[in-house]
Structures are given as structure tokens and as C-alpha cells.
Design a protein around this motif. Sequence first.
Motif, mmCIF file in Angstrom:
data_model
loop_
_atom_site.group_PDB
_atom_site.id
_atom_site.type_symbol
_atom_site.label_atom_id
_atom_site.label_comp_id
_atom_site.label_asym_id
_atom_site.label_seq_id
_atom_site.Cartn_x
_atom_site.Cartn_y
_atom_site.Cartn_z
ATOM 1 N N UNK A 112 0.959 -1.271 0.008
ATOM 2 C CA UNK A 112 -0.080 0.202 -0.166
ATOM 3 C C UNK A 112 0.762 1.325 -0.012
ATOM 4 N N UNK A 113 0.479 2.486 -0.717
ATOM 5 C CA UNK A 113 0.986 3.668 -0.506
ATOM 6 C C UNK A 113 0.105 4.387 0.516
ATOM 7 N N UNK A 114 0.598 5.607 0.990
ATOM 8 C CA UNK A 114 0.128 6.698 1.842
ATOM 9 C C UNK A 114 0.085 8.049 1.017
ATOM 10 N N UNK A 115 -1.000 8.690 1.239
ATOM 11 C CA UNK A 115 -1.345 10.100 0.790
ATOM 12 C C UNK A 115 -1.574 10.879 2.086
ATOM 13 N N UNK A 116 -0.391 11.739 2.496
ATOM 14 C CA UNK A 116 -0.738 12.368 3.749
ATOM 15 C C UNK A 116 -1.677 13.537 3.834
ATOM 16 N N UNK A 117 -2.626 13.669 4.425
ATOM 17 C CA UNK A 117 -3.598 14.810 4.499
ATOM 18 C C UNK A 117 -3.184 15.706 5.548
ATOM 19 N N UNK A 136 3.980 8.551 0.250
ATOM 20 C CA UNK A 136 5.202 7.846 0.527
ATOM 21 C C UNK A 136 4.588 6.479 0.478
ATOM 22 N N UNK A 137 5.660 5.619 0.189
ATOM 23 C CA UNK A 137 5.436 3.918 0.051
ATOM 24 C C UNK A 137 4.966 3.551 -1.336
ATOM 25 N N UNK A 138 4.978 4.440 -2.381
ATOM 26 C CA UNK A 138 4.586 4.006 -3.681
ATOM 27 C C UNK A 138 5.734 3.164 -4.321
ATOM 28 N N UNK A 139 7.032 3.594 -3.892
ATOM 29 C CA UNK A 139 8.133 2.790 -4.372
ATOM 30 C C UNK A 139 8.183 1.384 -4.124
ATOM 31 N N UNK A 140 7.485 0.896 -3.199
ATOM 32 C CA UNK A 140 7.461 -0.531 -2.733
ATOM 33 C C UNK A 140 6.887 -1.119 -3.911
ATOM 34 N N UNK A 141 5.929 -0.712 -4.638
ATOM 35 C CA UNK A 141 5.249 -1.169 -5.635
ATOM 36 C C UNK A 141 6.313 -1.535 -6.665
ATOM 37 N N UNK A 142 7.363 -0.985 -6.592
ATOM 38 C CA UNK A 142 8.330 -1.333 -7.944
ATOM 39 C C UNK A 142 9.588 -1.961 -7.373
ATOM 40 N N UNK A 143 9.636 -2.216 -6.101
ATOM 41 C CA UNK A 143 10.917 -2.514 -5.234
ATOM 42 C C UNK A 143 11.077 -4.251 -5.575
ATOM 43 N N UNK A 144 12.122 -4.722 -5.634
ATOM 44 C CA UNK A 144 12.214 -6.054 -5.863
ATOM 45 C C UNK A 144 11.600 -6.774 -4.733
#
Length: 206
Positions: A112-117, A136-144
Motif C-alpha cells: 500500500x501507499x499513503x497520501x498524507x492529509x 510515501x510508500x509508492x516505490x514499494x510497488x516497484x521494489x524487488x
Amino acid sequence: MNWIEAVGYLGTALTIAATAMSTMIPLRIISLCASCAVVTYGILIGSMPVVLTECIQIPFNAYRLWEMVRLIRQTEIASSGDLTHEWLAPFGTKRRFRAGQTVFSKGDAADELFYVENGVFLIPEVGIEVGKGGIVGELGLLSPGNTRTASLVCLQAGSALRISYSEVKQLYYQNPEFGFYFLKLTSERLFQSAKGGERIAAGDAI
């Protein structure tokens, strides 16, 4: 074959064509055209069940088409420079965090990724703070292995929208244009993150 039968065959052909569509926007458009043709045919032959069935489907297809068109417009705006990411709001679930709470740790599974409100979050490994408007956390979708490359801790109590990777993937597969713009945004975030800085906000990501 008279012209009334031709209208019926047109509706059938469009319905078959819609099932062959691989992307959502063309599918919805063809489905709407098919419904209009079938409704016309139903009226001409005096078959109210046929008319009623298609009239029920038309609002659903129209609404889904409007959703996808709105999504594309919002992502186009975002990719051209408006990095507020407010377009993600309809796809997120709000979560609240207290000061000192660990959102995720380095090495955790990333789904999951997070959008800070609001509030302030810290990535301790690099000393970067993430404020309002940051992703924050969106790059986890692309990480090995889809694992976290860093941790995230809440410094000041606040809330963030949680968007699952499965939701992002679903949007990607339903509409390739969304996937293109999302990848473009991710690339921009990578370049922005490479510049460093003490605070990530207003749309930056890591």
C-alpha cells in the motif's frame, strides 16, 4: 430483412463488439451505443422487457464512463505539474496515526501507499520528513520483492489516505492511460527524491 431487424442486428453487433474491448473507456462507449440500439429495437417491436433491461444498464455504463474520463483528466492535470494528488482521494481509505506510531518498518512487505492529509511523518533512515500533500510508500510497488526500503514513523499526529497496490493495479489494467500517467508521476517523484531535502510535501514521494 427490414430496417427494424437491421436495428436489432446493429444492437447485437455492438454488444458483441463491447465484449471484445480490452480497455474500459471504449467498452463503456460501445456498450452505451449498443443499449441505445437495443432500446430502439425494443420500442419498435413493442417489447418492454427488452427496453427495461437496457434502460437499467444505461445509467450504470454512463456513470462508469464518467468516472474513467474524470480519472484520466485528473491524472493528466497531475502529470503536467499539479502534484497535489487529490485525484487519489476516491480510491483511498483514511487512517489516523498518533505521534510516535510506526506506520511501517524497513523490510516489511509493501502492499500500500499513503497520501498524507495532515500531520508530519519521518523516514528515519534518511532523515526526511513527509508533510501534508506528500505521498510515501509508492516505490514499494516497484521494489524487488515488494518490500519496504525504509521505515515510516509518525512525528505529529495526523491522518493519511491508504491506497492499496491492488487498487492501483486494478486502475492500471482497466485503463492503460492511467497506468502511463501513474508511471510518469512515479518517475517525477524519483527525480524529486534524488534532489534530497528535509521535507517532502505537496506531492513528493519516496
